[in-house]
Design an enzyme around this catalytic site. Structure first.
Site, PDB file in Angstrom:
ATOM      1  CG  HIS A  21      -1.963  -1.035   1.258  1.00 52.98           C
ATOM      2  ND1 HIS A  21      -2.108  -1.927   2.285  1.00 52.98           N
ATOM      3  CD2 HIS A  21      -2.932  -1.359   0.375  1.00 52.98           C
ATOM      4  CE1 HIS A  21      -3.116  -2.735   2.046  1.00 52.98           C
ATOM      5  NE2 HIS A  21      -3.639  -2.425   0.881  1.00 52.98           N
ATOM      6  CE  LYS A  45     -11.501  -7.100   2.058  1.00 54.77           C
ATOM      7  NZ  LYS A  45     -10.189  -6.520   1.686  1.00 54.77           N
ATOM      8  CB  SER A 136      -4.191  -7.152   4.442  1.00 55.00           C
ATOM      9  OG  SER A 136      -3.699  -5.944   3.915  1.00 55.00           O
TER      10      SER A 136
HETATM   11  N1  COA Z   1       0.370  -4.332  -2.658  1.00 56.90           N
HETATM   12  C1  COA Z   1       0.120  -5.300  -1.777  1.00 56.90           C
HETATM   13  N2  COA Z   1      -1.117  -5.647  -1.399  1.00 56.90           N
HETATM   14  C2  COA Z   1      -2.135  -4.969  -1.933  1.00 56.90           C
HETATM   15  C3  COA Z   1      -1.941  -3.957  -2.856  1.00 56.90           C
HETATM   16  C4  COA Z   1      -0.612  -3.637  -3.219  1.00 56.90           C
HETATM   17  N3  COA Z   1      -0.340  -2.704  -4.113  1.00 56.90           N
HETATM   18  N4  COA Z   1      -3.138  -3.502  -3.230  1.00 56.90           N
HETATM   19  C5  COA Z   1      -4.043  -4.203  -2.559  1.00 56.90           C
HETATM   20  N5  COA Z   1      -3.443  -5.098  -1.772  1.00 56.90           N
HETATM   21  C6  COA Z   1      -4.120  -6.121  -0.977  1.00 56.90           C
HETATM   22  C7  COA Z   1      -4.438  -5.852   0.438  1.00 56.90           C
HETATM   23  O1  COA Z   1      -3.404  -6.282   1.258  1.00 56.90           O
HETATM   24  C8  COA Z   1      -5.702  -6.665   0.649  1.00 56.90           C
HETATM   25  O2  COA Z   1      -5.398  -8.013   0.877  1.00 56.90           O
HETATM   26  P1  COA Z   1      -6.469  -9.067   1.439  1.00 56.90           P
HETATM   27  O3  COA Z   1      -7.511  -9.250   0.372  1.00 56.90           O
HETATM   28  O4  COA Z   1      -5.663 -10.266   1.669  1.00 56.90           O
HETATM   29  O5  COA Z   1      -7.053  -8.460   2.676  1.00 56.90           O
HETATM   30  C9  COA Z   1      -6.395  -6.560  -0.674  1.00 56.90           C
HETATM   31  O6  COA Z   1      -5.380  -6.277  -1.599  1.00 56.90           O
HETATM   32  C10 COA Z   1      -7.415  -5.491  -0.803  1.00 56.90           C
HETATM   33  O7  COA Z   1      -7.377  -4.613   0.289  1.00 56.90           O
HETATM   34  P2  COA Z   1      -7.374  -3.062   0.197  1.00 56.90           P
HETATM   35  O8  COA Z   1      -6.351  -2.572  -0.781  1.00 56.90           O
HETATM   36  O9  COA Z   1      -7.242  -2.560   1.591  1.00 56.90           O
HETATM   37  O10 COA Z   1      -8.760  -2.667  -0.436  1.00 56.90           O
HETATM   38  P3  COA Z   1     -10.183  -3.332  -0.387  1.00 56.90           P
HETATM   39  O11 COA Z   1     -10.334  -4.183  -1.602  1.00 56.90           O
HETATM   40  O12 COA Z   1     -10.458  -3.954   0.928  1.00 56.90           O
HETATM   41  O13 COA Z   1     -11.030  -1.994  -0.519  1.00 56.90           O
HETATM   42  C11 COA Z   1     -12.902  -0.634  -1.137  1.00 56.90           C
HETATM   43  C12 COA Z   1     -12.265  -2.015  -1.065  1.00 56.90           C
HETATM   44  C13 COA Z   1     -12.740   0.154   0.158  1.00 56.90           C
HETATM   45  C14 COA Z   1     -12.247   0.163  -2.264  1.00 56.90           C
HETATM   46  C15 COA Z   1     -14.374  -0.898  -1.470  1.00 56.90           C
HETATM   47  O14 COA Z   1     -14.893  -1.764  -0.479  1.00 56.90           O
HETATM   48  C16 COA Z   1     -15.205   0.381  -1.494  1.00 56.90           C
HETATM   49  O15 COA Z   1     -15.141   1.116  -2.438  1.00 56.90           O
HETATM   50  N6  COA Z   1     -16.019   0.616  -0.428  1.00 56.90           N
HETATM   51  C17 COA Z   1     -16.883   1.774  -0.337  1.00 56.90           C
HETATM   52  C18 COA Z   1     -18.349   1.383  -0.561  1.00 56.90           C
HETATM   53  C19 COA Z   1     -18.658   1.347  -2.061  1.00 56.90           C
HETATM   54  O16 COA Z   1     -18.577   2.331  -2.755  1.00 56.90           O
HETATM   55  N7  COA Z   1     -19.069   0.159  -2.518  1.00 56.90           N
HETATM   56  C20 COA Z   1     -19.409  -0.058  -3.916  1.00 56.90           C
HETATM   57  C21 COA Z   1     -18.220  -0.414  -4.744  1.00 56.90           C
HETATM   58  S1  COA Z   1     -18.663  -0.669  -6.429  1.00 56.90           S
END
Ligand code: COA
Length: 167
Positions: A21, A45, A136
């Site tokens: 990140h 989550k 993560s």
């Molecule tokens: N390097 C390493 N790991 C990475 C990474 C990178 N560059 N980018 C993402 N990751 C990993 C994280 O570690 C995490 O791992 P896990 O799946 O094992 O937990 C995973 O990718 C994703 O986590 P994160 O990057 O924190 O994002 P997320 O996918 O949990 O976030 C939101 C999702 C917040 C963007 C989404 O839920 C959202 O938009 N919510 C708001 C409500 C909404 O609008 N909903 C409608 C959407 S259409």
């Protein structure tokens, strides 16, 4: 002619924030004048760290980044991402892409967001080589089972994970 400052939102659950990140944050700073890191509650989550803890983790890690001229703001992500981005005047959303497996989910999310608010683009940054496999969930699992996660997270995050999992 005066250019309007570019504003980007980098959303995530950040449970916890990883070096992957941080890599995306540093590189996203090169694309905008102001970066809003939006920390999502994402109760579905069942995060290990509370929203307050995750906000504080992001704050303390971002403070260690040096040489950035971009204005960085860290906020809780309330409501829909597109509404949040619109409310904060964002031009685009940044997401990191690790492997092909991320693509389907990100493709779907970017597509849905584009339908909801076409004016806000999603920009994908390919994770750097050293961050391609960081996740993560796996970091939490490795910590719980006594493994070493020092190559995936900062020292501060490692310490927080240790305290959390030893409870
Ligand atoms: N390097 C390493 N790991 C990475 C990474 C990178 N560059 N980018 C993402 N990751 C990993 C994280 O570690 C995490 O791992 P896990 O799946 O094992 O937990 C995973 O990718 C994703 O986590 P994160 O990057 O924190 O994002 P997320 O996918 O949990 O976030 C939101 C999702 C917040 C963007 C989404 O839920 C959202 O938009 N919510 C708001 C409500 C909404 O609008 N909903 C409608 C959407 S259409």
């Amino acid at each position: 002619m005066q250019c309007t400052p570019k504003i980007a939102v980098y959303p995530g659950t950040f449970d916890p924030l990883t070096l992957g990140h941080l890599d995306i944050i540093e590189r996203a700073c090169g694309l905008c004048d102001r970066l809003i890191i939006a920390v999502a509650p994402n109760r579905n989550k069942a995060p290990l760290f509370s929203l307050e803890e995750r906000l504080s983790i992001v704050h303390e890690n971002v403070a260690t980044l040096s040489g950035l001229t971009t204005d960085i703001e860290i906020l809780p992500l309330e409501g829909l991402l597109v509404d949040f981005a619109h409310k904060h005047g964002a031009d685009f959303v940044v997401r990191g892409l690790r492997a092909v497996s991320d693509f389907e989910y990100e493709f779907q999310m970017a597509g849905m967001n584009a339908r909801l608010t076409p004016a806000i683009e999603t920009v994908f940054l390919i994770a750097s080589d050293r961050c391609q496999f960081i996740s993560s969930s796996l970091i939490k699992e490795i910590t719980e089972l006594g493994g070493d996660v020092s190559q995936f997270v900062s020292l501060a995050v490692r310490e927080r994970l240790r305290r959390k999992t030893s409870k």
